[in-house]
Every structure is written in C-alpha cells, then in structure tokens.
Design an enzyme around this catalytic site. Structure first.
Site, mmCIF file in Angstrom:
data_model
loop_
_atom_site.group_PDB
_atom_site.id
_atom_site.type_symbol
_atom_site.label_atom_id
_atom_site.label_comp_id
_atom_site.label_asym_id
_atom_site.label_seq_id
_atom_site.Cartn_x
_atom_site.Cartn_y
_atom_site.Cartn_z
ATOM 1 N N GLU A 92 0.831 -1.196 0.000
ATOM 2 C CA GLU A 92 0.000 0.000 0.000
ATOM 3 C C GLU A 92 0.876 1.261 0.000
ATOM 4 O O GLU A 92 1.960 1.282 0.583
ATOM 5 C CB GLU A 92 -0.922 -0.010 1.216
ATOM 6 C CG GLU A 92 -1.902 -1.173 1.156
ATOM 7 C CD GLU A 92 -2.938 -1.176 2.263
ATOM 8 O OE1 GLU A 92 -4.094 -1.517 1.965
ATOM 9 O OE2 GLU A 92 -2.615 -0.861 3.424
ATOM 10 N N CYS A 105 3.748 8.618 0.700
ATOM 11 C CA CYS A 105 4.261 7.755 1.762
ATOM 12 C C CYS A 105 4.464 6.383 1.126
ATOM 13 O O CYS A 105 3.499 5.737 0.725
ATOM 14 C CB CYS A 105 3.223 7.718 2.884
ATOM 15 S SG CYS A 105 3.646 6.596 4.230
ATOM 16 N N CYS A 112 6.374 -6.644 7.359
ATOM 17 C CA CYS A 112 7.414 -6.071 8.214
ATOM 18 C C CYS A 112 7.702 -7.078 9.314
ATOM 19 O O CYS A 112 6.809 -7.779 9.764
ATOM 20 C CB CYS A 112 6.889 -4.763 8.829
ATOM 21 S SG CYS A 112 8.079 -3.924 9.903
ATOM 22 N N CYS A 116 5.788 -4.341 15.908
ATOM 23 C CA CYS A 116 5.302 -3.383 16.905
ATOM 24 C C CYS A 116 3.850 -3.727 17.263
ATOM 25 O O CYS A 116 3.036 -4.029 16.397
ATOM 26 C CB CYS A 116 5.395 -1.954 16.364
ATOM 27 S SG CYS A 116 7.100 -1.476 16.014
ATOM 28 N N CYS A 119 0.793 -1.774 15.468
ATOM 29 C CA CYS A 119 0.870 -1.468 14.031
ATOM 30 C C CYS A 119 0.335 -2.620 13.180
ATOM 31 O O CYS A 119 0.586 -3.787 13.479
ATOM 32 C CB CYS A 119 2.328 -1.178 13.665
ATOM 33 S SG CYS A 119 2.578 -0.750 11.936
ATOM 34 N N GLY A 159 6.943 -1.531 6.293
ATOM 35 C CA GLY A 159 8.330 -1.976 6.264
ATOM 36 C C GLY A 159 9.260 -1.103 7.075
ATOM 37 O O GLY A 159 8.927 0.027 7.456
ATOM 38 N N SER A 214 10.942 6.305 15.414
ATOM 39 C CA SER A 214 9.725 5.940 16.132
ATOM 40 C C SER A 214 10.099 5.601 17.558
ATOM 41 O O SER A 214 10.668 4.543 17.830
ATOM 42 C CB SER A 214 9.076 4.733 15.456
ATOM 43 O OG SER A 214 8.709 5.081 14.148
ATOM 44 N N CYS A 333 -1.271 6.530 9.643
ATOM 45 C CA CYS A 333 -0.064 5.894 10.181
ATOM 46 C C CYS A 333 -0.404 4.588 10.864
ATOM 47 O O CYS A 333 -1.307 4.523 11.696
ATOM 48 C CB CYS A 333 0.593 6.771 11.239
ATOM 49 S SG CYS A 333 1.052 8.377 10.651
HETATM 50 N N1 SAH Z 1 9.255 0.981 10.294
HETATM 51 C C1 SAH Z 1 9.466 2.403 10.262
HETATM 52 C C2 SAH Z 1 8.605 3.091 9.212
HETATM 53 C C3 SAH Z 1 7.123 3.108 9.533
HETATM 54 S S1 SAH Z 1 6.637 4.750 9.702
HETATM 55 C C4 SAH Z 1 9.240 2.975 11.642
HETATM 56 O O1 SAH Z 1 8.866 2.234 12.535
HETATM 57 O O2 SAH Z 1 9.521 4.157 11.847
HETATM 58 C C5 SAH Z 1 5.054 4.603 10.362
HETATM 59 C C6 SAH Z 1 4.906 5.321 11.671
HETATM 60 O O3 SAH Z 1 3.581 5.104 12.182
HETATM 61 C C7 SAH Z 1 5.856 4.789 12.714
HETATM 62 O O4 SAH Z 1 6.252 5.801 13.570
HETATM 63 C C8 SAH Z 1 4.961 3.805 13.436
HETATM 64 O O5 SAH Z 1 5.460 3.441 14.684
HETATM 65 C C9 SAH Z 1 3.684 4.590 13.494
HETATM 66 N N2 SAH Z 1 2.511 3.761 13.790
HETATM 67 C C10 SAH Z 1 2.400 2.428 13.699
HETATM 68 N N3 SAH Z 1 1.180 2.035 14.068
HETATM 69 C C11 SAH Z 1 0.492 3.143 14.387
HETATM 70 C C12 SAH Z 1 -0.834 3.383 14.815
HETATM 71 N N4 SAH Z 1 -1.703 2.397 14.978
HETATM 72 N N5 SAH Z 1 -1.193 4.663 15.053
HETATM 73 C C13 SAH Z 1 -0.322 5.675 14.867
HETATM 74 N N6 SAH Z 1 0.945 5.509 14.453
HETATM 75 C C14 SAH Z 1 1.348 4.251 14.217
#
Ligand code: SAH
Length: 344
Positions: A92, A105, A112, A116, A119, A159, A214, A333
């Site tokens: 996506e 984006c 991935c 987390c 996510c 990713g 993050s 996000c």
């Molecule tokens: N893997 C990289 C790139 C992903 S960026 C990273 O972790 O930075 C996507 C961002 O959205 C990251 O900061 C991630 O932690 C955040 N994210 C993930 N799940 C989310 C959610 N449910 N609500 C808000 N932010 C989220």
C-alpha cells in the site's frame, strides 16, 4: 523466457551499460531515463528512440514492475493505493496533500518483521524486501494518478527502511538524481523504529535527508511492551545514536510518538520524555494512535494529547500533534498492511 530487466531499478550509469550491451549509443540511456521519470508507461511513448530499438527493449526490459490494483480516496483528499508486485503480493502507498505540496508515503517491504504491538504492517510478518525500482515506481504511479508533482516523499509506509538498507539507499539515490526524478534530499524523510547501525550508516551516506525515529515511549519498560526492537536496543543507545546523528549532520531529528490511552500518554510520561530529550536538536511528533482492528490499543483523547504537548513545550522540547489523514480508508499511520494482490 529470460527475466526482463526492470529499468526503474537502474541508476543512469547502470542504464548506460545496459543500453551499450544492446549495441546502442550512450545518449539513448539519458533519453530513456528522462522519459521514464517523466512518467512514460511504454517504450512506444519514447518516440525519440529508433523503432527497431524500441522493439528490442520490449523483449529485454520492463518499464514498470508494480501494477495499480486499487485506489481509495478519503473524504480529506488522501489517496490510498494498492500495488501488486511480483510474487503475488501487494503493498500500500499513500498520497497526501499538504500546503507545501504533494507527498507520497512509500512502502519499502511487503510486510514487516519488527512486530510493533500497535501497528498493522507487521501482523503477518515480512514477506520480502522491495527493490529500489519497486519503491520508486510507487511514487511515479502516484504522481501520474494524482496529476500533481510530488514534492515530498516519506518512507513511512509498510516496512522498516533500515531492514532493507541497500534497496532503500538505491531508491534514495534514484530519487535524488537530477537527470531523473530530481527530488532534493531535504524533501525526503526516512523513518526507522530505531535500528542504530542503520542510523549511523544513513548519517554518513545521506547527511541531507531527513530522519525520523519511532520512539513511542519515555522508558525502556514501556518501549519493550510496545516494540520488540527495544529488547535489543535500549533507549540510552537509541538516544545516543540520535545525538550522534544530529552532531554529524547538524540536522534536527524527528521523534514519532503514538499516544496510546493509558499506556504512554500520562503527564508523568511526558515529564520523563522531556527530561530525556532535553537539549537535543529534535522535534517530537505526537500521533494520536490510529485504530487497527486486530489490536486492543486505543488512542489517547484529544485533551490528553494537548496536555502531553504542553508539558513538552514547557520543558523546551519542540512538539506538534500530527493530523491524522485518511483514517476512513485505513490509510493513516500504522494502518497500512501487507495485502492480497487479488483483493476485490
Ligand atoms: N518501520 C518504520 C517506518 C514506519 S513509519 C518505523 O517504525 O519508523 C510509520 C509510523 O507510524 C511509525 O512511527 C509507526 O510506529 C507509526 N505507527 C504504527 N502504528 C500506528 C498506529 N496504529 N497509530 C499511529 N501511528 C502508528
């Protein structure tokens, strides 16, 4: 049949070698490169190439390795795309309109493996790394579809960029190439969950490109509950790496912090975070958590987010609350996921 060469995967130098290997002159490579980044979909769009060469190219090369399967448009104008990639998977990609221009984006992996807890991207683990060509191609397709020049790119889709460092760095070089897409380094931001070796390499290789980390927690204890990566990298190590990044590049680092109700959104968490970030060349981007169907976490309330921001501000830490774009189409996000290319 032999596999076709994906031209979007090639730097101008590599494309030049490829064109030469087909018995053609060097300047043909520059012509193809220019047309490719101007959005040409087929070799027949490259009228300046001799017809016989175009036919040879059709046999040996591919212009695009991703195929748009679906597009959803949010009530706020955000667009989410589903792109099929080789192997039956799909990734996506999101297009957002900001006052400073069209932003894409991109995803850099199918799935991935960072896992987390809040996510959607890691729910089914990692399927495979994307190639540089597949990363760049997402942007070119979106630019064409949105009918607007893409001025900013964020590596914040599915990713972990530093888990696919080689292809991501090649994609960055392709995007920067003045004869190709020509995007300035400062118009690109790469986000990592905190792989410190990648951060160090990145600071050396791309000192002008933006970095976001993050963080999501004020302490190791909370971070470990949310992010498996925190079991191998402590916050101390991560913040030291971040400090080194700002010292080497003189660039401000962004910390992303998803506010999760009752987990990391209390005033004491804000106090703890502020004391750890004090004096750093940084900016905190608070993201009210976006809901992910399979996960039990809930977003902090608006008042909670504002109170959190105020505490950081009072302690001299720069902070903004990120506006959520495209939540109605699961494009916000953390809502992007590995998808089935055959989804209706
Ligand atoms: N893997 C990289 C790139 C992903 S960026 C990273 O972790 O930075 C996507 C961002 O959205 C990251 O900061 C991630 O932690 C955040 N994210 C993930 N799940 C989310 C959610 N449910 N609500 C808000 N932010 C989220």
């Amino acid at each position: 049949m032999e596999k076709k060469t994906d031209l979007k995967n090639l730097t101008l130098e590599e494309l030049t070698d490829f064109v030469r290997s087909m018995g053609e002159k060097k300047f043909r490579a520059a012509q193809i490169f220019r047309k490719m980044y101007a959005g040409a979909d087929s070799f027949d769009d490259m009228k300046e190439l001799p017809a016989a060469f175009r036919e040879k190219l059709k046999e040996a090369a591919a212009l695009s390795m991703v195929e748009m399967k679906q597009r959803q448009i949010s009530s706020d104008g955000t667009r989410k795309y589903l792109f099929a990639i080789a192997g039956g998977e799909a990734v996506e990609t999101v297009f957002m309109q900001y006052h400073y221009g069209g932003t894409v984006c991109v995803s850099c992996q199918a799935g991935c493996r960072m896992g987390c807890a809040f996510c959607a991207s890691g729910i089914n683990g990692l399927t495979r790394n994307l190639t540089a060509g597949e990363i760049v191609d997402q942007i070119l397709h979106v630019q064409k579809d949105a009918g607007e020049r893409i001025s900013h790119v964020v590596f914040m889709g599915t990713g972990e960029p530093f888990d696919n460092y080689e292809e991501v760095s090649k994609a960055l070089r392709l995007l920067h190439e003045p004869k190709g897409f020509g995007l300035g380094a400062r118009h690109i931001t790469v986000s990592t969950c905190g792989l410190v070796r990648g951060m160090e390499r990145f600071a050396r290789d791309f000192p002008q490109t933006g970095l976001a980390v993050s963080l999501h927690a004020p302490s190791d204890e909370i971070r470990r509950q949310l992010m498996p990566v925190a079991k191998s990298v402590s916050m101390k190590e991560l913040l030291e790496a971040s400090r080194r990044y700002t010292e080497t590049t003189h660039r401000r680092i962004t910390f992303e912090y998803a506010l999760i109700d009752g987990v990391n959104d209390r005033p004491e968490h804000a106090e703890m975070l502020a004391s750890r970030l004090k004096g750093m060349l940084c900016h905190v981007n608070l993201i009210p958590l976006n809901t992910v169907e399979e996960k039990q976490y809930r977003s902090a309330r608006r008042e909670q987010a504002e109170a959190f921001a105020r505490i950081l501000e009072d302690k001299g830490v720069q902070v903004t609350i990120r506006r959520s774009l495209g939540p109605d189409i699961q494009a916000a996000c953390g809502q992007l996921r590995l998808a089935d290319a055959n989804r209706p």
